[in-house]
Motif scaffolding. Structure first.
Motif, PDB file in Angstrom:
ATOM      1  N   UNK A 104       0.811  -1.221   0.000  1.00 49.85           N
ATOM      2  CA  UNK A 104       0.000   0.000   0.000  1.00 49.85           C
ATOM      3  C   UNK A 104       0.843   1.270   0.000  1.00 49.85           C
ATOM      4  N   UNK A 105       2.126   1.159   0.256  1.00 49.85           N
ATOM      5  CA  UNK A 105       3.002   2.331   0.217  1.00 49.85           C
ATOM      6  C   UNK A 105       3.765   2.434  -1.101  1.00 49.85           C
ATOM      7  N   UNK A 106       3.357   1.664  -2.099  1.00 51.80           N
ATOM      8  CA  UNK A 106       4.060   1.617  -3.383  1.00 51.80           C
ATOM      9  C   UNK A 106       4.180   2.996  -4.019  1.00 51.80           C
ATOM     10  N   UNK A 107       3.113   3.760  -4.002  1.00 51.98           N
ATOM     11  CA  UNK A 107       3.148   5.079  -4.639  1.00 51.98           C
ATOM     12  C   UNK A 107       4.173   5.989  -3.970  1.00 51.98           C
ATOM     13  N   UNK A 108       4.298   5.873  -2.642  1.00 57.17           N
ATOM     14  CA  UNK A 108       5.296   6.680  -1.933  1.00 57.17           C
ATOM     15  C   UNK A 108       6.707   6.307  -2.367  1.00 57.17           C
ATOM     16  N   UNK A 109       6.965   5.016  -2.513  1.00 57.01           N
ATOM     17  CA  UNK A 109       8.293   4.569  -2.922  1.00 57.01           C
ATOM     18  C   UNK A 109       8.639   5.099  -4.308  1.00 57.01           C
ATOM     19  N   UNK A 110       7.674   5.086  -5.219  1.00 54.63           N
ATOM     20  CA  UNK A 110       7.914   5.592  -6.575  1.00 54.63           C
ATOM     21  C   UNK A 110       8.280   7.070  -6.553  1.00 54.63           C
ATOM     22  N   UNK A 201      24.375  21.224  -3.150  1.00 50.34           N
ATOM     23  CA  UNK A 201      23.972  22.626  -2.988  1.00 50.34           C
ATOM     24  C   UNK A 201      23.830  22.964  -1.511  1.00 50.34           C
ATOM     25  N   UNK A 202      23.245  22.046  -0.768  1.00 45.25           N
ATOM     26  CA  UNK A 202      23.052  22.218   0.674  1.00 45.25           C
ATOM     27  C   UNK A 202      22.771  20.858   1.280  1.00 45.25           C
ATOM     28  N   UNK A 203      23.058  20.729   2.557  1.00 40.47           N
ATOM     29  CA  UNK A 203      22.727  19.506   3.270  1.00 40.47           C
ATOM     30  C   UNK A 203      21.306  19.607   3.816  1.00 40.47           C
ATOM     31  N   UNK A 204      20.600  18.508   3.801  1.00 38.96           N
ATOM     32  CA  UNK A 204      19.230  18.496   4.302  1.00 38.96           C
ATOM     33  C   UNK A 204      19.211  18.883   5.786  1.00 38.96           C
ATOM     34  N   UNK A 205      18.210  19.675   6.168  1.00 41.05           N
ATOM     35  CA  UNK A 205      18.056  20.035   7.576  1.00 41.05           C
ATOM     36  C   UNK A 205      17.689  18.807   8.415  1.00 41.05           C
ATOM     37  N   UNK A 206      16.883  17.936   7.812  1.00 43.06           N
ATOM     38  CA  UNK A 206      16.480  16.687   8.466  1.00 43.06           C
ATOM     39  C   UNK A 206      16.678  15.550   7.481  1.00 43.06           C
ATOM     40  N   UNK A 207      16.750  14.297   7.958  1.00 42.21           N
ATOM     41  CA  UNK A 207      16.857  13.178   7.019  1.00 42.21           C
ATOM     42  C   UNK A 207      15.751  13.240   5.968  1.00 42.21           C
ATOM     43  N   UNK A 208      16.105  12.935   4.734  1.00 43.85           N
ATOM     44  CA  UNK A 208      15.162  13.074   3.621  1.00 43.85           C
ATOM     45  C   UNK A 208      13.921  12.211   3.808  1.00 43.85           C
ATOM     46  N   UNK A 209      14.091  10.987   4.281  1.00 41.04           N
ATOM     47  CA  UNK A 209      12.932  10.111   4.471  1.00 41.04           C
ATOM     48  C   UNK A 209      12.030  10.610   5.598  1.00 41.04           C
ATOM     49  N   UNK A 210      12.610  11.323   6.540  1.00 40.68           N
ATOM     50  CA  UNK A 210      11.792  11.928   7.591  1.00 40.68           C
ATOM     51  C   UNK A 210      10.990  13.093   7.017  1.00 40.68           C
ATOM     52  N   UNK A 211      11.653  13.924   6.217  1.00 36.09           N
ATOM     53  CA  UNK A 211      10.967  15.046   5.575  1.00 36.09           C
ATOM     54  C   UNK A 211       9.836  14.567   4.676  1.00 36.09           C
ATOM     55  N   UNK A 212      10.065  13.431   3.999  1.00 34.23           N
ATOM     56  CA  UNK A 212       9.063  12.885   3.088  1.00 34.23           C
ATOM     57  C   UNK A 212       7.932  12.168   3.817  1.00 34.23           C
ATOM     58  N   UNK A 213       8.046  12.051   5.141  1.00 37.02           N
ATOM     59  CA  UNK A 213       6.998  11.405   5.903  1.00 37.02           C
ATOM     60  C   UNK A 213       7.067   9.887   5.914  1.00 37.02           C
ATOM     61  N   UNK A 214       8.215   9.333   5.500  1.00 32.40           N
ATOM     62  CA  UNK A 214       8.335   7.875   5.477  1.00 32.40           C
ATOM     63  C   UNK A 214       8.437   7.303   6.885  1.00 32.40           C
ATOM     64  N   UNK A 215       9.213   7.966   7.740  1.00 31.89           N
ATOM     65  CA  UNK A 215       9.374   7.527   9.125  1.00 31.89           C
ATOM     66  C   UNK A 215       9.973   8.681   9.913  1.00 31.89           C
ATOM     67  N   UNK A 216      10.150   8.491  11.206  1.00 33.13           N
ATOM     68  CA  UNK A 216      10.739   9.535  12.040  1.00 33.13           C
ATOM     69  C   UNK A 216      11.736   8.912  13.003  1.00 33.13           C
ATOM     70  N   UNK A 217      12.615   9.747  13.543  1.00 32.19           N
ATOM     71  CA  UNK A 217      13.611   9.243  14.487  1.00 32.19           C
ATOM     72  C   UNK A 217      12.945   8.881  15.804  1.00 32.19           C
ATOM     73  N   UNK A 218      13.262   7.704  16.304  1.00 30.14           N
ATOM     74  CA  UNK A 218      12.665   7.234  17.545  1.00 30.14           C
ATOM     75  C   UNK A 218      13.381   7.831  18.751  1.00 30.14           C
TER      76      UNK A 218
END
Length: 257
Positions: A104-110, A201-218
């Motif tokens: 069900x998360x296939x679209x997010x992965x794409x 160009x710049x380093x991400x302020x937060x991990x990219x997958x966190x910004x994308x809503x995939x997961x968060x730091x525990x």
């Protein structure tokens, strides 16, 4: 520019302790800052990496600890544009297969950008060497410690790259057998990572997958136990311990994830 770090990632040290370690307080703070601001990068500029800098970060990788001093890591530098294109196409196919496997998360992965193989200034493949079975010390009951050792080398490279102002991304979207055959690895040679390394160009302020809503730091307290699995650790839970750590400027605070 100096930034505040997560409070639990930059402990303050009395001057006596700092002297005993051989590192000044600002040097200690720099180590914790590099750790906190390391990112898994996917967006790169095509500018070439200075060969001297590349040599330095590879030397940092080679200084990693290894079980039984086996030094199982091998680095293949990919400079042939045709090989880059082949790796890029293969990674795209694997991303599609991964999306299918995620249901069900296939679209997010794409939608995720999971590699910078075409854009990065340098492309490295990290592999475990052949003949690893002859190394027994520290591996009799845990043969996978060769993989753990190579992962330490990758982390060393990652931190050194960040300190040099270079971004790095670890790509695992590949079939190991396909890649080993493609790069003429000997029998027993086993690829574990494709590393995209280069200017950004710049380093991400937060991990990219966190910004994308995939997961968060525990929270750390959910991951550190004491004496028994699941038992709260007094060190992590202690309010006194939380109050005893500060950022590099002496003020406690939260910074980049």
């Amino acid at each position: 520019m100096q930034s505040d770090l997560p409070a639990n990632e930059n402990p303050s040290r009395p001057d006596a302790d700092a002297a005993a370690s051989g590192f000044a307080q600002d040097e200690l703070a720099a180590v914790y800052r590099v750790i906190a601001e390391r990112r898994d990068m996917r967006h790169f500029r095509p500018d070439p990496v200075d060969p001297a800098v590349l040599r330095r970060v590879l030397e940092a990788a080679h200084r990693a600890p290894s079980v039984g001093y086996m030094q199982p890591w091998r680095f293949l530098r990919i400079t042939d544009p045709a090989e880059r294109e082949a790796l890029h196409a293969h990674a795209a196919e694997e991303q599609a297969r991964t999306a299918q496997a995620c249901g069900e998360r296939a679209a997010e992965v794409h939608r995720l950008k999971l590699e910078g193989i075409r854009e990065a200034g340098e492309l490295l493949v990290v592999a475990l060497t052949d003949g690893r079975e002859r190394y027994v010390l520290g591996r009799r009951t845990l043969p996978e410690m060769d993989l753990c050792s190579a992962a330490c080398a990758i982390q060393n490279l990652w931190l050194a790259a960040r300190a040099e102002g270079l971004g790095m991304g670890w790509v695992s979207l590949f079939d190991p057998d396909w890649l080993a055959d493609r790069l003429d690895m000997p029998e027993g040679g086993y690829p574990i990572a494709v590393l995209c390394l280069g200017h950004v160009e710049r380093f991400y302020d937060r991990p990219l997958l966190e910004t994308a809503g995939w997961d968060s730091r525990r929270p750390l307290e959910d991951l550190v136990f004491q004496d028994r699995w699941g038992a709260a650790c007094e060190l992590v839970e202690s309010p006194d311990a939380r109050e005893s750590v500060t950022g590099p400027d002496g003020a406690s605070g939260r910074g980049p994830a």
